[in-house]
Design an enzyme around this catalytic site. Sequence first.
Site, short mmCIF file in Angstrom:
data_model
loop_
_atom_site.label_atom_id
_atom_site.label_comp_id
_atom_site.label_asym_id
_atom_site.label_seq_id
_atom_site.Cartn_x
_atom_site.Cartn_y
_atom_site.Cartn_z
N GLY B 97 19.25 84.39 -75.76
CA GLY B 97 18.01 85.15 -75.61
C GLY B 97 17.70 85.37 -74.14
CB THR B 98 18.02 83.09 -71.24
OG1 THR B 98 17.09 82.11 -71.72
CG2 THR B 98 17.92 83.19 -69.73
CD GLN B 224 9.53 80.31 -80.68
OE1 GLN B 224 9.77 79.71 -81.73
NE2 GLN B 224 10.14 80.02 -79.55
CB THR B 282 37.13 87.26 -74.27
OG1 THR B 282 38.06 87.74 -73.30
CG2 THR B 282 37.78 87.27 -75.64
CB CYS B 370 12.49 76.82 -71.79
SG CYS B 370 13.25 77.39 -73.30
#
Lengths: 424, 424
Positions: B97-98, B224, B282, B370
Amino acid sequence: MIEDLDFRYNLELNFKISELLIFIMSKKQIYLDYAGTTPMDPRVERVVLKHLRESWGNASSVHEIGRQARKVIEDSRKTVAKVLGVKSEEIIFTGSGTESANLAIFGVARAYKKYGKHIITSKFEHPAVLRACQYLEQNEGFKVSHLDVSKNGIINPESVRRALRPDTILVSIMYANNEIGTIQPIAAISKILKDFRDSRRLQVTGYRLQMYEKALLFHTDACQAAGALNLNINQLGVDLMTLNGSKIYGPKGTGCLYVRRNIELAPQIVGGSQERGLRAGTENPALIAGFTEALKIVDKNRAKENARLTELRDYMIGQILKTIPGGCLNGDAIKRLPNNINISFKDTDGEMLMLAFDQKGIQVSTGSACTSTSTEPSHVLKAIGLSDELAKGNIRITLGRQTKKKDIDYVLKTLVSLVKKLRK
Amino acid sequence: MIEDLDFRYNLELNFKISELLIFIMSKKQIYLDYAGTTPMDPRVERVVLKHLRESWGNASSVHEIGRQARKVIEDSRKTVAKVLGVKSEEIIFTGSGTESANLAIFGVARAYKKYGKHIITSKFEHPAVLRACQYLEQNEGFKVSHLDVSKNGIINPESVRRALRPDTILVSIMYANNEIGTIQPIAAISKILKDFRDSRRLQVTGYRLQMYEKALLFHTDACQAAGALNLNINQLGVDLMTLNGSKIYGPKGTGCLYVRRNIELAPQIVGGSQERGLRAGTENPALIAGFTEALKIVDKNRAKENARLTELRDYMIGQILKTIPGGCLNGDAIKRLPNNINISFKDTDGEMLMLAFDQKGIQVSTGSACTSTSTEPSHVLKAIGLSDELAKGNIRITLGRQTKKKDIDYVLKTLVSLVKKLRK
């Protein structure tokens, strides 16, 4: 957390049954594109599965489930560090070899630009290095020198010395080439950079001395080399080294970057403080543990496997050159990876040859997978001065753990008849 | 490639046995940190395992093994696109997601900077968004407006309208907050941006009209939200949307970015031409297929699971506020994720409470994973104007698929006694 023995036992059984089935059913598939990617080692697979189940926590969480995930990552870091002969805090886990190489190049360039904006690389690096350099040149005012490559696919260390400038901050030279498998003189280049740093020291005075002296870093992309070559950092003398899982029978989507202590890097992916703030994003402990297991296995079996593959490689090269007229080996015959056979044939289309092989259940490649969608002749073959005709008639056969002598013989027979047919 | 039925059968058996074992042995572990990360759904695990074995090729290889890996990725892309109601070429797979949020923000900023260098975001975004904006501000000359958040944790769409400037190129507002679970008025903000684009059109003439008009893009971080909220892009009206696997019972190390057609993005990781050149490296088909399976399951069960969780959530909130004096719910009671309970207690240390819970085999969090290594009070709680004391006494309890009513009752009982003990 949970000692799930029955699960593990069943898993072992599965692997045995499925390996047997794969062996029986796939005897007509011969994969000879190990430089493109490797299948996952069953031992690695077991580690990945175990941690997908047991270590699914967010490693940044402070509670037990999080701490367990953290432990898997930190244990892996120690193991990788041991293989490279370095400290574990010098290892950064990433999501691929490409990401590691990007982090090295963008990271050094952006952190050290105050000391200079000149980068040295070679003409036949992987696109992960070349495009990063190109991006810096086009967007951030850097100058990049692309070193020539000799006809046998090896960079002369003296050409690095000649390219060095007072504003050079980074040299990035691959350890082994991904297409022609030639091995580069990394330790010799390190020595030249050390000399240059020492000479810089004499010229500079004042409090910025230490930083300026340090601001000439050496990165090597060792993705293709990791399976076969010595990875000891002290012997190589590099400051940064890129590795990945996809070429060493590990999981795809994994990589690591060795970063020598006290080197500043600008982060590549920002957000949480994972990997010392250099690579944000929730880690996947299962993939990290899988990558580590793969590296451990490669390291342990290296000498034995190299001897086996070198024999097969030389036998195959010899047979091809003897039985098919108009063939030539690309890249040095000795200083090359034990699994790499890169040959060009006159009056033959490598693409057609590859597809014809594929129809017979044999997988080889022409150029590298990373640039396979392009119709341009390979930049690597161009760099070693191959004619357009020979670059077009190129095929890369790369051996691996599953390759047996009888496969080679079968492929040789097929190759002879295919080249004959294509030339008609 | 190989129909390995015995392997699959054994796999099924394994899962049943191991699920049973985990159930028996883990009955004293109650995980209530589903917003931190989710365990992998057994159905997702099966998909991942299948493709780790069967689809290990390099998807850029032209031969059969490569084409099979490619097919898994492209089939996954179609499925994800269908869930979002978009075209498959609008989906870019990433490693987290980051990474997706970074690609959206850096990608738009660097591609559209010729039209303006102003970005709007909010004070309580995830660090993946905030740090990317900060990087652009500190290093590339962008200006970033951080919108205030109301006391109930919701952004007033009118504040977006007021912050818009002629040089605004990007608005990034999260769909649901990761700490307090409040749901943001994404469709209303889209409407305001549409109006603004229309008004721009009136002011600008000439051939650059079309690009300029388009150069106001809306990104939402839906990591979220994905488990609970409507992901239909047309209804949301966003131009870019970030999703990941780690919060929806999928594999960690996976994510995707929806990018509306005709939007230019500067690449985040450069090298090969994977993912339309926007994300080199890849691919791991197994992880991509696993993420896709997770998204499919979430999408299918959303309504039913939301109803179940909302009931549990409201029961728990009611009981906490009733039985423990000096507690307050953070964030709107209605416009919040069905699984989020974020509460502050007076005269209590959230960190201590979390650790005490952990010792009893109950995992909750304080702040988000986080930022858990930081000792600063949460930037989210600061943004909604919480006093330092209440921010310190904060706890986040997030429910999930495995959460049962009896778990809630057990945790409630434990909470009452722990708060009492800590206050002594």
